[in-house]
Design a protein around this motif. Sequence first.
Motif, mmCIF file in Angstrom:
data_model
loop_
_atom_site.group_PDB
_atom_site.id
_atom_site.type_symbol
_atom_site.label_atom_id
_atom_site.label_comp_id
_atom_site.label_asym_id
_atom_site.label_seq_id
_atom_site.Cartn_x
_atom_site.Cartn_y
_atom_site.Cartn_z
ATOM 1 N N VAL A 27 -35.349 19.573 0.757
ATOM 2 C CA VAL A 27 -34.753 19.021 -0.467
ATOM 3 C C VAL A 27 -35.159 19.780 -1.723
ATOM 4 N N SER A 28 -36.330 20.417 -1.699
ATOM 5 C CA SER A 28 -36.783 21.140 -2.894
ATOM 6 C C SER A 28 -36.382 22.612 -2.875
ATOM 7 N N GLU A 31 -36.976 10.702 -5.457
ATOM 8 C CA GLU A 31 -35.932 9.774 -5.003
ATOM 9 C C GLU A 31 -35.165 10.287 -3.784
ATOM 10 N N GLN A 32 -35.542 11.439 -3.270
ATOM 11 C CA GLN A 32 -34.821 12.007 -2.129
ATOM 12 C C GLN A 32 -35.486 11.690 -0.787
ATOM 13 N N TYR A 33 -36.393 10.729 -0.808
ATOM 14 C CA TYR A 33 -36.983 10.242 0.443
ATOM 15 C C TYR A 33 -35.853 9.777 1.349
ATOM 16 N N HIS A 34 -35.954 10.100 2.635
ATOM 17 C CA HIS A 34 -34.903 9.704 3.578
ATOM 18 C C HIS A 34 -35.551 9.405 4.930
ATOM 19 N N ILE A 94 -37.867 15.348 -6.901
ATOM 20 C CA ILE A 94 -37.392 15.000 -5.557
ATOM 21 C C ILE A 94 -37.872 13.632 -5.085
ATOM 22 N N TRP A 150 -39.172 18.042 5.353
ATOM 23 C CA TRP A 150 -38.125 17.413 4.540
ATOM 24 C C TRP A 150 -38.288 17.787 3.065
#
Length: 134
Positions: free
Chosen positions: A18-19, A37-40, A35, A14
Amino acid sequence: MTRRNKVRLAVSWWRAIVSGEWHRKFGEKPQEHDIAEQYHFDAIKHLIFESMMFEAAIEDFLTESNIMPLTIVYEDFIQDNEGTVMRVLEFLDIPGDHVKIAPPAFDKLADDVAEQWVQRFREESQREWENVRW
């Protein structure tokens, strides 16, 4: 190759998605990524499931084809690169007496953000569990 810790595998996957950073040559300066805040949760959960399904499909294919593979475990390879390469040579019946094994060409990408995501996923996954396992 397999990885024992599927959560770390999925978080790494992941993080790369995202990166946009899938690898980094040894010694290169890390790219700066904002990134955190892009935890999902659902994406990581999906990637865990996808990796398990992929491994199961490979195992089925190998079994049906009567192929006995050498399984390389990522965590073991990272801990003992040279020993793992020597095991591969032995498995292939290639003498390793005069083989020089170069150090890894790539740096590990795991960072503080990845570790935070691993711990957050672990906690969120087990939130309702009576017996927390990890």
